[in-house]
Design an enzyme around this catalytic site. Sequence first.
Site, PDB file in Angstrom:
ATOM      1  CG  PHE A  74      65.993  57.555  60.426  1.00 26.18           C
ATOM      2  CD1 PHE A  74      65.656  57.538  59.085  1.00 26.18           C
ATOM      3  CD2 PHE A  74      67.230  58.080  60.778  1.00 26.18           C
ATOM      4  CE1 PHE A  74      66.520  58.012  58.123  1.00 26.18           C
ATOM      5  CE2 PHE A  74      68.106  58.558  59.816  1.00 26.18           C
ATOM      6  CZ  PHE A  74      67.748  58.525  58.491  1.00 26.18           C
ATOM      7  N   PRO A 121      71.721  62.556  63.346  1.00 22.10           N
ATOM      8  CG  PRO A 121      71.501  64.867  63.059  1.00 22.10           C
ATOM      9  CD  PRO A 121      72.390  63.699  62.703  1.00 22.10           C
ATOM     10  CB  CYS A 122      67.728  59.339  64.978  1.00 24.19           C
ATOM     11  SG  CYS A 122      67.382  59.863  66.681  1.00 24.19           S
ATOM     12  CD  GLN A 123      66.014  65.065  65.344  1.00 24.57           C
ATOM     13  OE1 GLN A 123      66.813  64.475  64.624  1.00 24.57           O
ATOM     14  NE2 GLN A 123      66.358  66.074  66.114  1.00 24.57           N
ATOM     15  CG  ASN A 138      70.136  56.628  63.373  1.00 26.89           C
ATOM     16  OD1 ASN A 138      68.993  56.976  63.616  1.00 26.89           O
ATOM     17  ND2 ASN A 138      71.017  57.427  62.780  1.00 26.89           N
TER      18      ASN A 138
END
Length: 358
Positions: free
Chosen positions: A84, A80-82, A122
């Site tokens: 970043f 999950p990249c929220q 990512n």
Amino acid sequence: MKNISFTGVDIFSGAGGMSLGAEKAGIQVSTAVDVDKYSLDTYQYNHRNTHVICRDIRNIKPSDINNFSRQPFVLFGGPPCQGFSSSYSHRKNDFENPRNWMFKHFIRFVEDLKPFWVVFENVEGFTRFYGGKLVKDLKEALIYLGYKNPYSEVLNAVDFGVPQVRNRFFLVANKEGREFEIVPNVEERVTVGKALTDLPSLKNGDNIYEASYKPGRPSKYGQYMRNNSRKSRQNFVSRNQDYVIERYQHIKPGQNWEAIPDRLMKNYQDKTRCHTGIYKRLDPDEPSVVIANYRKNMLIHPYEDRGLSLREAARLQSFPDDFIFQGCLGSMQQQIGNAVPPLLAEAIFRQIIQLSCG
């Protein structure tokens, strides 16, 4: 690497954009893991031969993945990249956010499954988090586990045939010490117009599952996306209020909210604080802007006064027309926005196979 079996394991799989690219390149994905039920419903519908596990990865042991008889050829995924992402409004990119530590579970799976190749994906912001410390830690962990010469680069999907300017960070490493490198493989960028030209005309709020393609010869990209499809499916458009549609009418291709008259933006206390991507009408002569939460951002069709349909957004992400999404409309829209463009993933996996067979 004699007698190579091109098998893969996809963790943090989402709807399966990376898996689709892997399969197009010739990799059989044996297992996919994700915590979101609707995403895995989509995944299973389109990858009938893959075993899916719908659980939080923090509660999964790599040994639970036991449906293959040998170590996988490649392990891949994008945690999950929220935290970043530059588009994440709350900027929760700090060490207290557990989402920002999911990459450690990626390493845990690498350590246990011992794949020949590793592909980590990512958002571009991952490279800047904590001064680049996470990238450094990730490389050091892989080197410690025997993966030599890790390759890391931010790649733009538009350079690999996707009609969208979308930067993604990739880290690729292998146990054989082979030098991985990938270069753009398209001479001319695919535009929004070429990507969408043959899809049906629609109206605000349309909920048309199946519709005919427009007559005439589609673009080369459109023909590729059609695959064997005879109809355009999942032509679903979110219904916007009349005042939103009135705003759309003032925006020309390439313009955004700045073209909307002040009298129609009175509900904004300070409209100058709007993000440049809000109320953006796509330019048919250019690649798309990032397809993320395209409904919330009010991305506008290049010619028609409405938002993008589900199929149009899927096209701009390079999902073929026979890829069918599952769940409610909001979930399907988010699945598309979160996905790795399959064409970009395919280019990476093809390069991996070529290096392994060379």
